[in-house]
Structures are given as C-alpha cells and as structure tokens.
Design a protein around this motif. Structure first.
Motif, PDB file in Angstrom:
ATOM      1  N   HIS A 215      34.316  35.362  47.203  1.00 31.04           N
ATOM      2  CA  HIS A 215      33.607  34.809  48.307  1.00 31.04           C
ATOM      3  C   HIS A 215      34.200  35.080  49.580  1.00 31.04           C
ATOM      4  CE1 HIS A 215      31.625  31.514  45.852  1.00 31.04           C
ATOM      5  NE2 HIS A 215      32.760  31.888  44.965  1.00 31.04           N
ATOM      6  N   ARG A 216      34.808  36.330  49.684  1.00 32.72           N
ATOM      7  CA  ARG A 216      35.080  36.842  51.057  1.00 32.72           C
ATOM      8  C   ARG A 216      34.134  36.559  52.023  1.00 32.72           C
ATOM      9  NH1 ARG A 216      38.936  41.990  51.807  1.00 32.72           N
ATOM     10  NH2 ARG A 216      39.427  40.694  53.688  1.00 32.72           N
ATOM     11  N   GLY A 217      34.426  36.313  53.281  1.00 33.52           N
ATOM     12  CA  GLY A 217      33.516  36.033  54.621  1.00 33.52           C
ATOM     13  C   GLY A 217      33.206  34.441  54.644  1.00 33.52           C
ATOM     14  N   GLU A 218      33.473  33.679  53.719  1.00 28.50           N
ATOM     15  CA  GLU A 218      33.085  32.456  53.576  1.00 28.50           C
ATOM     16  C   GLU A 218      34.297  31.413  53.936  1.00 28.50           C
ATOM     17  OE1 GLU A 218      31.653  31.143  49.909  1.00 28.50           O
ATOM     18  OE2 GLU A 218      30.355  33.102  49.640  1.00 28.50           O
ATOM     19  N   ARG A 219      34.368  30.360  54.180  1.00 31.62           N
ATOM     20  CA  ARG A 219      35.479  29.458  54.302  1.00 31.62           C
ATOM     21  C   ARG A 219      36.057  29.182  52.872  1.00 31.62           C
ATOM     22  NH1 ARG A 219      34.245  23.085  54.732  1.00 31.62           N
ATOM     23  NH2 ARG A 219      33.853  23.695  52.500  1.00 31.62           N
ATOM     24  N   ASN A 220      37.384  29.473  52.907  1.00 33.34           N
ATOM     25  CA  ASN A 220      38.147  29.120  51.732  1.00 33.34           C
ATOM     26  C   ASN A 220      38.283  27.832  51.361  1.00 33.34           C
ATOM     27  OD1 ASN A 220      39.691  30.027  49.486  1.00 33.34           O
ATOM     28  ND2 ASN A 220      41.387  30.791  50.602  1.00 33.34           N
ATOM     29  N   GLU A 221      38.571  27.382  50.194  1.00 31.37           N
ATOM     30  CA  GLU A 221      38.870  25.991  49.859  1.00 31.37           C
ATOM     31  C   GLU A 221      39.529  25.867  48.462  1.00 31.37           C
ATOM     32  OE1 GLU A 221      34.958  24.030  47.671  1.00 31.37           O
ATOM     33  OE2 GLU A 221      34.257  25.097  49.658  1.00 31.37           O
ATOM     34  N   PRO A 222      40.053  24.899  48.318  1.00 36.15           N
ATOM     35  CA  PRO A 222      40.945  24.958  47.091  1.00 36.15           C
ATOM     36  C   PRO A 222      40.440  25.219  45.768  1.00 36.15           C
ATOM     37  CG  PRO A 222      41.074  22.766  48.596  1.00 36.15           C
ATOM     38  CD  PRO A 222      40.187  23.511  49.058  1.00 36.15           C
ATOM     39  N   LEU A 223      39.222  25.065  45.575  1.00 34.47           N
ATOM     40  CA  LEU A 223      38.555  25.544  44.217  1.00 34.47           C
ATOM     41  C   LEU A 223      38.897  26.864  43.875  1.00 34.47           C
ATOM     42  CD1 LEU A 223      36.805  24.903  41.736  1.00 34.47           C
ATOM     43  CD2 LEU A 223      34.841  25.452  43.251  1.00 34.47           C
ATOM     44  N   TYR A 224      38.933  27.845  44.964  1.00 36.18           N
ATOM     45  CA  TYR A 224      39.017  28.870  44.981  1.00 36.18           C
ATOM     46  C   TYR A 224      40.358  29.346  44.429  1.00 36.18           C
ATOM     47  CZ  TYR A 224      34.575  29.180  47.548  1.00 36.18           C
ATOM     48  OH  TYR A 224      33.276  28.813  48.061  1.00 36.18           O
ATOM     49  N   THR A 225      41.127  28.541  44.142  1.00 36.82           N
ATOM     50  CA  THR A 225      42.342  28.781  43.494  1.00 36.82           C
ATOM     51  C   THR A 225      42.211  29.439  42.328  1.00 36.82           C
ATOM     52  OG1 THR A 225      42.893  26.521  43.009  1.00 36.82           O
ATOM     53  CG2 THR A 225      44.079  27.388  44.750  1.00 36.82           C
ATOM     54  N   THR A 226      41.088  29.081  41.483  1.00 38.82           N
ATOM     55  CA  THR A 226      40.863  29.360  40.326  1.00 38.82           C
ATOM     56  C   THR A 226      40.766  30.829  40.179  1.00 38.82           C
ATOM     57  OG1 THR A 226      38.282  28.982  40.870  1.00 38.82           O
ATOM     58  CG2 THR A 226      39.548  27.320  39.624  1.00 38.82           C
ATOM     59  N   PHE A 227      40.071  31.651  41.351  1.00 40.17           N
ATOM     60  CA  PHE A 227      40.008  32.839  41.195  1.00 40.17           C
ATOM     61  C   PHE A 227      41.484  33.801  41.265  1.00 40.17           C
ATOM     62  CE2 PHE A 227      35.864  31.431  42.846  1.00 40.17           C
ATOM     63  CZ  PHE A 227      34.914  31.957  42.202  1.00 40.17           C
ATOM     64  N   VAL A 228      42.335  33.253  42.023  1.00 39.01           N
ATOM     65  CA  VAL A 228      43.682  33.748  42.060  1.00 39.01           C
ATOM     66  C   VAL A 228      44.097  33.657  40.795  1.00 39.01           C
ATOM     67  CG1 VAL A 228      45.877  33.311  43.239  1.00 39.01           C
ATOM     68  CG2 VAL A 228      43.940  32.851  44.489  1.00 39.01           C
ATOM     69  N   ALA A 229      43.918  32.420  40.046  1.00 34.91           N
ATOM     70  CA  ALA A 229      44.629  32.048  38.733  1.00 34.91           C
ATOM     71  C   ALA A 229      44.168  33.397  37.698  1.00 34.91           C
ATOM     72  CB  ALA A 229      44.497  30.867  38.431  1.00 34.91           C
ATOM     73  N   SER A 230      42.911  33.484  37.987  1.00 36.80           N
ATOM     74  CA  SER A 230      42.088  34.457  36.814  1.00 36.80           C
ATOM     75  C   SER A 230      42.688  36.043  37.102  1.00 36.80           C
ATOM     76  CB  SER A 230      40.470  34.382  37.170  1.00 36.80           C
ATOM     77  OG  SER A 230      40.291  33.113  36.653  1.00 36.80           O
ATOM     78  N   LYS A 231      43.000  36.031  38.513  1.00 40.69           N
ATOM     79  CA  LYS A 231      43.313  37.425  38.847  1.00 40.69           C
ATOM     80  C   LYS A 231      45.159  37.620  38.161  1.00 40.69           C
ATOM     81  CE  LYS A 231      42.654  41.609  40.536  1.00 40.69           C
ATOM     82  NZ  LYS A 231      41.671  42.794  40.014  1.00 40.69           N
ATOM     83  N   MET A 232      45.742  36.713  38.607  1.00 39.62           N
ATOM     84  CA  MET A 232      47.046  36.861  38.086  1.00 39.62           C
ATOM     85  C   MET A 232      47.270  36.910  36.627  1.00 39.62           C
ATOM     86  SD  MET A 232      48.843  33.595  40.574  1.00 39.62           S
ATOM     87  CE  MET A 232      50.157  34.036  39.886  1.00 39.62           C
ATOM     88  N   ALA A 233      46.202  36.134  35.708  1.00 40.43           N
ATOM     89  CA  ALA A 233      46.121  36.393  34.494  1.00 40.43           C
ATOM     90  C   ALA A 233      45.828  37.660  34.038  1.00 40.43           C
ATOM     91  CB  ALA A 233      45.187  35.281  33.774  1.00 40.43           C
ATOM     92  N   GLU A 234      44.713  38.459  34.416  1.00 45.95           N
ATOM     93  CA  GLU A 234      44.460  39.587  34.086  1.00 45.95           C
ATOM     94  C   GLU A 234      45.658  40.601  34.642  1.00 45.95           C
ATOM     95  OE1 GLU A 234      41.873  42.820  36.704  1.00 45.95           O
ATOM     96  OE2 GLU A 234      40.919  40.867  36.785  1.00 45.95           O
TER      97      GLU A 234
END
Length: 257
Positions: A215-234
């Motif tokens: 979602h780069r280029g968009e406003r960030n919001e708390p839901l997007y922590t899920t993408f961070v968690a997924s990348k960390m897991a990977e």
C-alpha cells in the motif's frame, strides 16, 4: 492479536474516518493502539481520542523537531491519566540540521537537553520511553546509558537497523518494527532483524507515515500492521500467528505491565 505501539491517530488525516480506521483494524486482529506524544498542540486531541475509544492509549512527549513546545508542567498534568502508558516520542534527530556548524551544534545541544529531561520525567513517573533516533545513534545510546534509562526501559521507535543499538536490549529496550521492513531498499533492516532478541520485538505503523508494501503511497493505518507481521514471519522463518502472539506479549509487558 496485534498491538500497534506507535500510531498518530491524532493526525488530521484520520479526522474524517477514524471510526472506520479502527473498525477495520479490529476486524483484522489489531486490538490496542498507542498514540505517541510529539507536539504539545495535539496532545489534548490524542487524550480525547483515548477517552473515546477503550483500546486507544497515549503517551506524553515532545519530538526533537518540536522542542519549543516542551513544558514540564504539561507532563505533570497528564502523565498520571489512566490512559497514559509512556513518555515520548522523544530522542535525537540530526537529519534536518541546518545553518552553520555552530547553529547545528546548538540544535544538537538543545535536543540532548530536552531528551535528558524527558528521561528524567519517565523515571520520576515510572513510565517507559518511546525513543526516536535518526542519524544520532551514538549520542542517543550514550544518553540512554549515562542517564540510567534502563530503570524504565522503552522502545526504539522505527528501529534504524544500527547494530550498535542492539545492546540496548540488555538495558530494557525493545525494537519497534514497522512498514520499512517491507520496502525493497530495507536490506539493512532485513539483515539485522534476526539479530534482535525475539522477546524484544514489537510492531508499529507510525501511521499515517511509512505505509508498508503493498500500500505504499497511501495513508498508513493500523490494519497494515498485518503486512509487517507477515514479513517478519517470512524473514524469521516462523508462523505469523507466533509473531503476533510474541510481539503482543512484548508490548503488553512494556506498556501495560
């Protein structure tokens, strides 16, 4: 469960749809939110948001770019509020220093002075620190150690992947990981992540900034922590649910213990 340990919900970019932003986050498994203090002018707005929503909390602090707003009386007034969980964000940021060498040094000295004052406030009220560090790792680390910030600990917000800061994990500090981890140019953070003690990782957005891929280029919001968690897991070769569980446990220990 995910805890967003750093989200500027008091930013005007959330004014029109804050209910929807939080609802989306909760449906996605994000259950607590911490608004860092950055500017005295927005503090009352942050407090009002925390009072309106059960799962939103706030911190009292002055960002190194807003030092003119520092007022110790403001901290004394709000630090014992039932929803205040930390002091910060405070710290050092040398990225935008301008002027002559003398002027730059004067700005550094001022940032250091206010940073130390906020560490002392954190120790006085026994609140953890939310620490902002940019292009100032050595000075920041020295100040935290010399001023016994280990008494309260805290989080290195938007951890800059500087390995010399990793030893602060032994001083009660956690490492805030956000959307930067998903960026193509985040090789340094990607390489350093496995070196961070597992029990010292927490997740953040820093929304509305630093929106993760895709979602780069968009406003960030708390839901997007899920993408961070997924990348960390990977990157850590583990299950995403384990990442969510561990980082939430860490955040609860730091901010809500």
């Amino acid at each position: 469960m995910i805890i967003d340990t750093h989200i500027h919900l008091d930013d005007s970019r959330y004014d029109d749809d804050l209910d929807e932003v939080l609802d989306r986050a909760k449906k996605g498994g994000v259950e607590r939110f911490i608004i860092p203090g950055a500017d005295a002018d927005t503090l009352e707005k942050a407090i009002a948001i925390s009072e309106k929503y059960d799962d939103v909390y706030f911190a009292v602090g002055i960002h190194p770019y807003d030092l003119d707003g520092f007022d110790e009386l403001v901290f004394d007034k709000y630090v014992n509020h039932k929803k205040c969980v930390a002091i910060g964000e405070c710290g050092l940021d040398y990225f935008r220093l301008e002027g002559s060498d003398e002027e730059k040094q004067a700005e550094k000295d001022k940032q250091k002075e206010i940073f130390v004052k906020q560490i002392e406030i954190a120790k006085k009220y026994k609140k953890p620190l939310i620490v902002h560090i940019r292009d100032a790792s050595v000075d920041s680390k020295n100040i935290l150690i010399e001023n016994n910030a280990s008494e309260v600990g805290g989080v290195l917000h938007c951890f800059n992947a500087d390995e010399q800061l990793l030893s602060l994990s032994d001083n009660g500090f956690y490492f805030g990981i956000g959307g930067v981890l998903t960026f193509k140019n985040a090789k340094k953070l990607v390489n350093v992540l496995p070196k961070i003690p597992y029990e010292k990782l927490v997740i953040e957005t820093d929304g509305p900034y630093l929106t993760p891929t895709p979602h780069r280029g968009e406003r960030n919001e708390p839901l997007y922590t899920t993408f961070v968690a997924s990348k960390m897991a990977e990157l850590l070769e583990t299950d995403v649910d384990e990442i969510k569980k561990t980082t939430s446990k860490n955040a609860l220990k730091l901010f809500f213990n």
